[in-house]
Write an enzyme that holds these catalytic residues in place. Structure first.
Site, short mmCIF file in Angstrom:
data_model
loop_
_atom_site.label_atom_id
_atom_site.label_comp_id
_atom_site.label_asym_id
_atom_site.label_seq_id
_atom_site.Cartn_x
_atom_site.Cartn_y
_atom_site.Cartn_z
CG HIS A 52 21.80 31.52 21.04
ND1 HIS A 52 20.54 31.23 21.52
CD2 HIS A 52 21.86 32.89 20.97
CE1 HIS A 52 19.87 32.35 21.72
NE2 HIS A 52 20.63 33.37 21.41
CD GLU A 89 15.65 34.60 20.11
OE1 GLU A 89 16.40 33.72 20.51
OE2 GLU A 89 15.67 35.77 20.57
CG HIS A 91 18.77 35.15 17.41
ND1 HIS A 91 18.63 36.51 17.51
CD2 HIS A 91 19.06 34.71 18.64
CE1 HIS A 91 18.84 36.87 18.77
NE2 HIS A 91 19.10 35.79 19.48
C1 BGC Z 1 18.98 36.12 24.09
C2 BGC Z 1 19.67 37.39 24.54
C3 BGC Z 1 20.99 37.49 23.86
C4 BGC Z 1 20.79 37.40 22.39
C5 BGC Z 1 22.14 37.36 21.71
C6 BGC Z 1 18.81 36.17 22.63
O1 BGC Z 1 18.18 35.00 22.18
O2 BGC Z 1 17.75 35.94 24.74
O3 BGC Z 1 19.86 37.38 25.92
O4 BGC Z 1 21.64 38.68 24.21
O5 BGC Z 1 20.08 36.25 22.04
O6 BGC Z 1 22.04 37.88 20.49
#
Ligand code: BGC
Length: 346
Positions: free
Chosen positions: A107, A314, A177
């Protein structure tokens, strides 16, 4: 229709964090805070007209800061993972912040999601958030001017519009998210929600959750949501992809032409009678079912957030695209606009 701005909280250094609440003529409302341009509430009626908040969030900034879940946040400059925390553009290698196990960049290293965004009310149902990402931040090349607009219509569509313009060649992948729970977190997990995905393929991942490059058909697998199916039906299936991720945590390839707004997902909760439709122009969507929550984070109203208490859809470019020339590409040149829209309709 109205937008109301209030003071939400302060960061530990005293910086104010504001909350913008957009309400439509059906009393449906979305609350967005300036830290991370985070969607912190989405309130809509159940089948009996009782209002409930269908996403996870927190009552104060302390919850957001302590959380590692990116709850409701806008994530970027590159949402999802970049393998080895590096990629090459025009012959130059870029080293990124490796914020996951010292190995991968997750991210965007948390850049967009922890920023305080500027916000202006641009209409009686819309707020525009903006952020300037400096060249080299978290290792990503280019100054990037970003805006994210949240707009709520009387058709109960929450539209999120993304726009970013770099001043040199770079990679861009942004998403929201939010963790949804159509029954509200007060009523437990989402395993009984029925999900349909407009996706015939997904991208399996390696032990670091990086796509192997394979585009695998969902047919005959636990990943087949082409017909409505309970999220929990196959989540515990004996499939190495599910076992290593403790459930779904995968990118699905959205059918149809990317760049065109098209259906991505439909979700319904029999108990509350609430429904959610997702539309987007992005090529992929990550389905994540909060597999790593363990009750240690307290959500709104002091509810402990447990495993599978929410699902994320997402919308995005596929994970690790900068290292996969075979995936739909996410590279943007100087002055070239990244523009995208995702709609959550309740
Ligand atoms: C990911 C997960 C991760 C999460 C974190 C998601 O977008 O795919 O693997 O644990 O984000 O909050």
């Amino acid at each position: 229709m109205s937008v109301v701005k209030t003071l939400y909280d302060h960061l530990p250094d005293g910086t104010p964090v504001h909350l913008f609440t957009i309400t439509n003529n059906n009393e449906v409302s979305a609350g967005i805070i300036t830290r991370g341009a985070t969607l912190n509430s989405f309130v809509c009626p159940d089948r009996d007209g009782n209002m409930g908040d269908i996403i996870m969030g927190f009552d104060s900034i302390a919850g957001h800061l302590a959380s590692g879940t990116y709850t409701g946040e806008i994530i970027g400059q590159y949402a999802n993972r970049i393998g080895g925390g590096k990629f090459t553009l025009s012959g130059k290698e870029y080293d990124l912040t490796k914020n996951e196990n010292g190995k991968t960049c997750l991210h965007g290293g948390g850049e967009f999601s922890s920023a305080i965004w500027k916000a202006i009310i641009i209409d009686d149902n819309a707020v525009e958030f903006s952020y300037h990402s400096p060249d080299g931040k978290e290792g990503f090349p280019g100054n990037v001017d970003v805006t994210v607009t949240y707009l709520l219509t009387d058709r109960n569509e929450l539209e999120i519009r993304y726009r970013a313009v770099p001043d040199r060649e770079t990679v861009i992948n942004m998403t929201n998210h939010a963790y949804f729970n159509l029954g509200t977190t007060a009523n437990g997990d989402v395993l009984d929600h029925e999900l349909m995905l407009n996706c015939e393929y997904f991208t399996p991942t390696d032990e670091d959750d990086i796509p192997t490059g394979e585009i695998r058909s969902v047919k005959g697998t636990a990943f087949d949501f082409t017909q409505p199916k309970k999220i929990g039906q196959d989540i515990g299936a004996d499939d190495p992809q599910l076992i290593k991720c403790r459930g779904y945590d995968h990118n699905f390839c959205v059918s149809g032409e990317s760049g065109q707004l098209r259906p991505v997902a439909k979700v319904s909760d029999e108990k509350s009678g609430r429904k959610l439709e997702v539309m987007s122009d992005m090529p992929g969507v990550q389905l994540y079912v909060a597999n790593f929550l363990d009750g240690s984070e307290m959500g709104k109203d002091g509810i402990a957030l447990q495993k599978h208490y929410g699902f994320c859809l997402e919308t995005q470019f596929y994970p690790d695209t900068p290292n996969h020339p075979e995936f739909p590409q996410c590279t943007f040149q100087k002055g070239e606009k990244f523009e995208s829209v995702t709609i959550f309709k309740v």
